[in-house]
Write a protein that holds these residues in place. Structure first.
Motif, short mmCIF file in Angstrom:
data_model
loop_
_atom_site.label_atom_id
_atom_site.label_comp_id
_atom_site.label_asym_id
_atom_site.label_seq_id
_atom_site.Cartn_x
_atom_site.Cartn_y
_atom_site.Cartn_z
N THR A 2 0.88 -1.85 6.04
CA THR A 2 1.88 -1.82 4.97
C THR A 2 1.42 -2.57 3.74
O THR A 2 1.69 -2.17 2.60
CB THR A 2 3.20 -2.46 5.47
OG1 THR A 2 3.42 -2.10 6.83
CG2 THR A 2 4.37 -2.00 4.62
N ARG A 55 -5.27 1.18 4.43
CA ARG A 55 -4.20 2.06 4.00
C ARG A 55 -4.11 3.29 4.92
O ARG A 55 -3.02 3.71 5.33
CB ARG A 55 -4.43 2.51 2.55
CG ARG A 55 -3.33 3.47 2.05
CD ARG A 55 -3.70 4.12 0.73
NE ARG A 55 -3.75 3.13 -0.34
CZ ARG A 55 -4.86 2.76 -0.95
NH1 ARG A 55 -6.02 3.29 -0.59
NH2 ARG A 55 -4.81 1.87 -1.91
N ARG A 56 -5.29 3.83 5.27
CA ARG A 56 -5.32 5.06 6.07
C ARG A 56 -4.82 4.84 7.50
O ARG A 56 -4.21 5.72 8.08
CB ARG A 56 -6.75 5.61 6.08
CG ARG A 56 -6.84 7.04 6.57
CD ARG A 56 -8.16 7.69 6.21
NE ARG A 56 -9.31 7.02 6.81
CZ ARG A 56 -10.25 6.42 6.10
NH1 ARG A 56 -10.19 6.39 4.78
NH2 ARG A 56 -11.27 5.85 6.71
N LEU A 68 0.83 -1.20 0.00
CA LEU A 68 0.00 0.00 0.00
C LEU A 68 0.87 1.25 0.00
O LEU A 68 1.83 1.36 0.78
CB LEU A 68 -0.91 -0.01 1.23
CG LEU A 68 -1.80 -1.26 1.37
CD1 LEU A 68 -2.62 -1.18 2.65
CD2 LEU A 68 -2.69 -1.44 0.16
N SER A 69 0.50 2.18 -0.85
CA SER A 69 1.27 3.43 -0.95
C SER A 69 0.36 4.52 -1.48
O SER A 69 -0.54 4.27 -2.30
CB SER A 69 2.48 3.24 -1.88
OG SER A 69 3.11 4.48 -2.14
N ASP A 70 0.58 5.72 -1.02
CA ASP A 70 -0.19 6.87 -1.52
C ASP A 70 0.10 7.13 -2.99
O ASP A 70 -0.70 7.75 -3.70
CB ASP A 70 0.13 8.12 -0.70
CG ASP A 70 -0.35 8.00 0.74
OD1 ASP A 70 -1.31 7.21 0.96
OD2 ASP A 70 0.22 8.66 1.63
N ASP A 71 1.26 6.66 -3.47
CA ASP A 71 1.64 6.89 -4.86
C ASP A 71 1.15 5.77 -5.78
O ASP A 71 1.42 5.79 -6.98
CB ASP A 71 3.17 6.98 -4.98
CG ASP A 71 3.73 8.15 -4.18
OD1 ASP A 71 3.01 9.17 -4.07
OD2 ASP A 71 4.85 8.04 -3.65
N GLY A 72 0.46 4.80 -5.23
CA GLY A 72 -0.04 3.68 -6.05
C GLY A 72 0.30 2.35 -5.42
O GLY A 72 1.43 2.15 -4.95
N ASP A 73 -0.67 1.47 -5.38
CA ASP A 73 -0.46 0.15 -4.78
C ASP A 73 0.22 -0.78 -5.78
O ASP A 73 -0.04 -0.70 -7.00
CB ASP A 73 -1.79 -0.45 -4.34
CG ASP A 73 -2.52 0.43 -3.33
OD1 ASP A 73 -1.83 1.20 -2.63
OD2 ASP A 73 -3.76 0.35 -3.25
N GLU A 103 -9.17 1.09 1.44
CA GLU A 103 -8.84 2.48 1.76
C GLU A 103 -8.62 2.66 3.25
O GLU A 103 -7.72 3.39 3.68
CB GLU A 103 -9.96 3.39 1.26
CG GLU A 103 -9.74 4.88 1.56
CD GLU A 103 -8.45 5.40 0.95
OE1 GLU A 103 -7.81 6.28 1.58
OE2 GLU A 103 -8.04 4.91 -0.12
N ARG A 142 -5.65 0.58 13.94
CA ARG A 142 -4.73 1.71 13.90
C ARG A 142 -3.67 1.59 15.00
O ARG A 142 -2.48 1.85 14.78
CB ARG A 142 -5.51 3.01 14.05
CG ARG A 142 -4.65 4.27 13.87
CD ARG A 142 -5.45 5.52 14.22
NE ARG A 142 -6.67 5.61 13.43
CZ ARG A 142 -6.72 6.13 12.22
NH1 ARG A 142 -5.63 6.61 11.66
NH2 ARG A 142 -7.88 6.19 11.59
#
Length: 576
Positions: free
Chosen positions: A547, A542-543, A341-346, A539, A514
């Protein structure tokens, strides 16, 4: 609700107390008195009755309990009538309280009421017929006996309800376990035999789905009635849960119990049924004999259902077929992708290998059943090594031909880790296939790994020293998850799918996830969220800081070529 053994023990004790009480009265009276002599005969008769009931009462049918109750009524009434004096008569009459207790404990309420009325009318008549016993005293005794019967009946009804299945009127699991504990506790002293059978209706879920719950309930009642009629008097039948029944057979060897279960099973009408039988072995716990019966039941179902298996029988066909499949290389491996998971793309960066086996003539065998059989019959080492070699070979070939590298995750049995030679075998497979240890993740289920086992923990340390990563699987379902983080060498935590499933509907679960992710980050661990099936779940994990994600949304298990083909389709995250 009482076992034949408990009935015999209690009833014989009542007779013993009555006989001893009579002897005490005789000892305080003149023996030359004919009444005293007659009372002596009655007392000795009661003592002999106590011995007979104690010795043979546990072999009698349930209906036979009425005979000693009626006999006790007659003995006590005669003792009251011939007692040498009014005081002795009242002492004898008070023994009727034991009869009232036994009646309401061991027969149903209607029959017990009949015994109590017979006892009350008899004792009242003989007391009134005697001289010297005031009517008020007689009525007072009657009131006490009536109150005792009402209280005992109420308590028995409440206790019975807690141990009864309302649908079939059989004992439930709680009641069966209590009776089993009582029977097992008596075996060391008596040297007797005892067997347990577990019965399971085949494909009962399908029956419920097609015909409805009411039809399923009718079938369960029918099965209960059939087995109730077909079993011997001493047998204890219970609804163990759902469509599963349990039978306790005191005095029966495993072979005798198996023959009995088979005769009832094959002689009845209704849906097919599988059974497993185990004989109690001195030194076993109750849980052990039940577990062996469960294993025998599992063997019967694995062998095709509609049969009964005796624990300790010759190796089941399933085990022989599995061994042959391992020799022939007939097991297949599927891979389920793991998403980074990444904010720039999974991105798909790894895959968990899963074993699949289509058993000839039987179809697919569930993976959990396959592993359970392998563990029980000493094949888990071969199974694990076969799956590891196949997965490493395929991934190494993929890397050699395409340049793609997918990190490999593989589940490991606690029995494999308990073998001191396991790390060496892993090293040998990695060397043979050319697959790097740094791209291998050993997944250990925390609920099956004994964190206090020196050998198991040493194996994990040896694997990490080779460069292999260690993942704690199903994290969050164990009873001491946080404590295990301090004792198990780990690099990754895999949060159980059952936990992930509710994070979008339970704010507390989301906050707990979390917190786990934050704790893992502080300890330098990665977190994999299993069971991700929706975009909303993806989502959220990821939030909160997970990882990796794994589940049906990132991809279902498939062969490696199918997985690669899926990754090559437009719009699919490709591996790095």
């Amino acid at each position: 609700m009482a076992t034949p053994r408990a009935v015999a023990a209690t009833m014989s004790t009542s007779y013993l107390v009555g006989g001893l009480a009579g002897l005490c009265v005789v000892a305080g009276s003149r023996l030359e008195n004919p009444r005293t002599q007659a009372l002596l005969v009655l007392s000795l008769t009661a003592l002999v009755g106590a011995g007979i009931i104690r010795r043979w009462g546990n072999h009698w049918r349930r209906e036979a309990v009425h005979a000693p109750l009626i006999a006790a009524t007659c003995l006590i009434s005669c003792a009251v009538l011939i007692a040498p004096d009014p005081v002795s008569a009242m002492v004898a009459a008070s023994l009727m309280s034991f009869l009232v207790l036994d009646a309401f404990l061991f027969v149903d309420r209607l029959q017990a009421t009949g015994h109590a009325l017979l006892a009350l009318s008899g004792i009242t008549a003989v007391l009134v017929a005697r001289d010297g016993v005031p009517l008020a005293t007689v009525l007072g005794l009657d009131a006490i006996l009536i109150a005792l019967g009402v209280v005992t009946s109420t308590l028995v009804a409440r206790a019975s309800a807690a141990e009864r299945d309302p649908l079939t009127d059989l004992l439930n699991r709680r009641g069966f376990d209590r009776v089993l504990h009582e029977e097992v506790a008596c075996l060391p002293a008596t040297g007797g035999r005892l067997s347990v059978a577990l019965l399971d209706l085949d494909h009962f879920d399908q029956l419920n789905e097609t015909l409805g719950a009411e039809a399923g309930d009718r079938v369960l009642r029918q099965v209960a009635d059939t087995w109730r009629r077909g079993l011997p008097p001493r047998a204890v039948l219970a609804r163990y849960g759902g469509d599963e029944f349990a039978v306790l057979l005191p005095g029966a060897t495993g072979q005798q119990a198996w023959a009995l279960v088979e005769s009832v099973r094959t002689g009845r009408a209704g849906p097919p049924l599988s059974g497993g039988v185990a004989e109690y072995v001195l030194g076993d716990s109750v849980a052990q004999v039940v577990r062996r019966a469960e294993q025998a039941l599992f063997a019967a179902k694995s062998a095709g259902r509609d049969r009964c298996t005796l624990d300790g029988d010759e190796t089941p066909d399933l085990v022989r077929d599995l061994a042959a499949a391992l020799d022939a290389g007939d097991l297949r491996t599927h891979f389920q992708p793991i998403l980074q998971l990444s904010d720039d793309g999974d991105t798909v960066v790894g895959a968990e290998v899963l074993v699949r086996w289509d058993r000839p003539g039987h179809g697919p065998v569930p993976a959990q059943d396959l592993v359970a059989v392998a563990e029980e019959h000493g094949l888990v080492g071969r199974l694990g090594e076969t799956v590891l070699r196949s997965a490493c070979s395929q991934l190494a070939e993929l890397h050699a031909t395409t340049g793609r590298r997918l990190r490999l995750g593989i589940n490991v049995s606690g029995l494999e880790l308990a073998d001191p030679g396991y790390p060496e075998r892993v090293c040998a497979v990695l060397t043979e296939t050319g697959w790097p240890a740094s791209e291998t993740v050993i997944e250990v289920t925390e609920t099956v790994l004994d964190a206090d086992s020196f050998t198991s923990v040493a194996s994990l340390h040896a694997l990490r020293a080779m460069g292999v990563l260690v993942s704690i699987d199903d994290f969050g379902t164990g009873y001491s998850s946080l404590a295990r983080l301090d004792t198990l060498p780990a690099d990754i935590l895999k949060v159980d799918a059952a936990f992930t499933a509710s994070i979008t509907t339970s704010p507390r679960r989301a906050q707990m996830l979390r917190s786990v992710a934050g704790l893992a980050a502080a300890l330098g661990l990665d977190v994999v969220a299993e069971g991700v099936e929706t975009e909303e779940q993806l989502e959220l994990v990821r939030r909160v800081g997970c990882t990796y994600a794994q589940g049906w949304l990132p991809g279902r298990p498939s062969t490696l070529p199918d997985l690669v083909a899926a990754l090559d389709r437009p719009g699919v995250a490709r591996p790095i």
